[in-house]
Design a protein around this motif. Structure first.
Motif, PDB file in Angstrom:
ATOM      1  N   ASN A  50      -5.199 -12.616   6.438  1.00 57.84           N
ATOM      2  CA  ASN A  50      -4.599 -11.372   6.844  1.00 57.84           C
ATOM      3  C   ASN A  50      -3.902 -10.691   5.729  1.00 57.84           C
TER       4      ASN A  50
ATOM      5  N   LEU B  16      -8.539  -0.511  15.177  1.00 57.17           N
ATOM      6  CA  LEU B  16      -7.449  -0.743  16.132  1.00 57.17           C
ATOM      7  C   LEU B  16      -6.353   0.326  16.044  1.00 57.17           C
TER       8      LEU B  16
ATOM      9  N   ASN C 170     -16.772   1.409   0.484  1.00 59.81           N
ATOM     10  CA  ASN C 170     -15.674   0.884  -0.314  1.00 59.81           C
ATOM     11  C   ASN C 170     -14.704   2.037  -0.569  1.00 59.81           C
TER      12      ASN C 170
END
Ligand SMILES: C[S@@+](CC[C@H](N)C(=O)[O-])C[C@H]1O[C@@H](n2cnc3c(N)ncnc32)[C@H](O)[C@@H]1O
Length: 301
Positions: free
Chosen positions: A3, A102, A144
């Protein structure tokens, strides 16, 4: 694990630990030596067909802060970002490293025009399907973000979950300059970086395991996990050496640079940003000297 460390992870050329029917100890030993900071990679980690499957599961798992933070943190962050960056519905937001979207989803539901970039094909495909199901008009691009070329387009740009920390100083400054160019003249950039307190809490890993199908590979494999600290530079490396039954070896490197407030302000100023707000995280928690993270809102003027 992966993460906080938005990852410059890498896979080196295919190489075997078997040489002339023997284990190539010299090669293995070389892999265990400390590499120079941000030693470049061959292959991008987030887009690997097998690894990205486990990564997407981690993004979508609501119970862990692993590839993305938990849903309640994301909601709080979105609310705080709207306030802190004076955003109004209709404003344009760019989410760099958006993963499965999200944050984009929330901003879009609140009336913002949202673009998300990510170089995990699997995450972008998921995000596109999710937007279709929810009838949200979000633009998702598989790319990218170091290659983006926007000019004066966005009211706000976000880069969340330590993604600035995985970049070498050269790539970091390149990205900051591109972000500055992509923002409208009165634009905001929100991001978070970890501090040295973070690493001192979690330490450096040195361990190994054997798995018959897991995060790194679908079949039998061994993982040698070793960490290196570069205290002078505030950098650390989590390295994963994955050895398959055939002897094939792949090395994944997860670089991470921690920041102090003084250093990040300097970095921002060098790229023409002004610090507007520093927080303990992007949900709006006040800044404390010993916090593990800093949530930063920067302004173009
Ligand atoms: C730690 S995850 C965070 C995802 C998202 N920001 C969140 O917090 O839910 C980092 C994401 O950035 C993406 N990423 C990493 N480097 C990237 C790059 N150079 N260009 C585009 N996406 C990148 C990865 O694929 C991954 O989805």
């Amino acid at each position: 694990m992966f993460n906080k460390s938005e990852v410059f992870v890498m896979e080196m050329n295919f190489k075997s630990i078997i040489l002339d029917n023997k284990i190539d100890m010299a090669f293995l030993n070389d892999l265990l030596n400390k590499p120079l900071p941000f030693t470049p990679s061959e292959k991008l980690f987030w887009d690997d067909p097998h690894i990205s499957k486990g990564m997407l599961e981690a993004h979508l798992n609501p119970d862990i802060d692993l590839a993305s933070r938990k849903p309640e943190t994301i909601e709080k962050t979105v609310k705080n970002l709207i306030d802190s960056m004076n955003l109004k519905p209709g404003d344009k937001i760019l989410d760099l490293g958006c993963g499965p979207g999200l944050y984009c989803k929330h901003f879009s539901q609140l009336g913002f025009k949202v673009t998300g970039l990510d170089y995990s094909k699997r995450s972008i495909e998921y995000a596109k399907k999710d937007a279709l199901i929810k009838a949200l008009d979000i633009e998702y691009k598989y790319m990218n973000y170091l290659d983006m070329e926007y000019l004066n387009e966005f009211n706000a740009i976000i880069l969340i979950f330590g993604d600035l920390c995985v970049l070498s100083n050269k790539d970091r400054d390149l990205l900051l300059k591109k972000i500055h160019k992509a923002l409208k003249p009165d634009g905001y950039f929100a991001f978070d970086v970890s501090t040295r307190i973070h690493r001192s809490k979690y330490g450096i890993k040195n361990r190994w395991h054997i798995s018959d199908g897991g995060f790194w590979r679908p079949g039998l494999h061994m993982v040698l996990e070793n960490g290196f600290d570069y205290p002078k530079e505030n950098i650390y490396l989590d390295q994963y050496i994955v050895i398959e039954e055939s002897g094939k070896v792949s090395v994944y490197r997860n670089w991470f640079q921690d920041y102090s407030l003084e250093v990040i302000v300097d970095v921002l100023n060098n790229c023409e940003f002004k610090l507007k707000t520093v927080l303990s995280d992007l949900t709006g928690k006040s800044y404390e000297k010993n916090s593990e993270w800093m949530g930063i809102i920067a302004h173009t003027i």
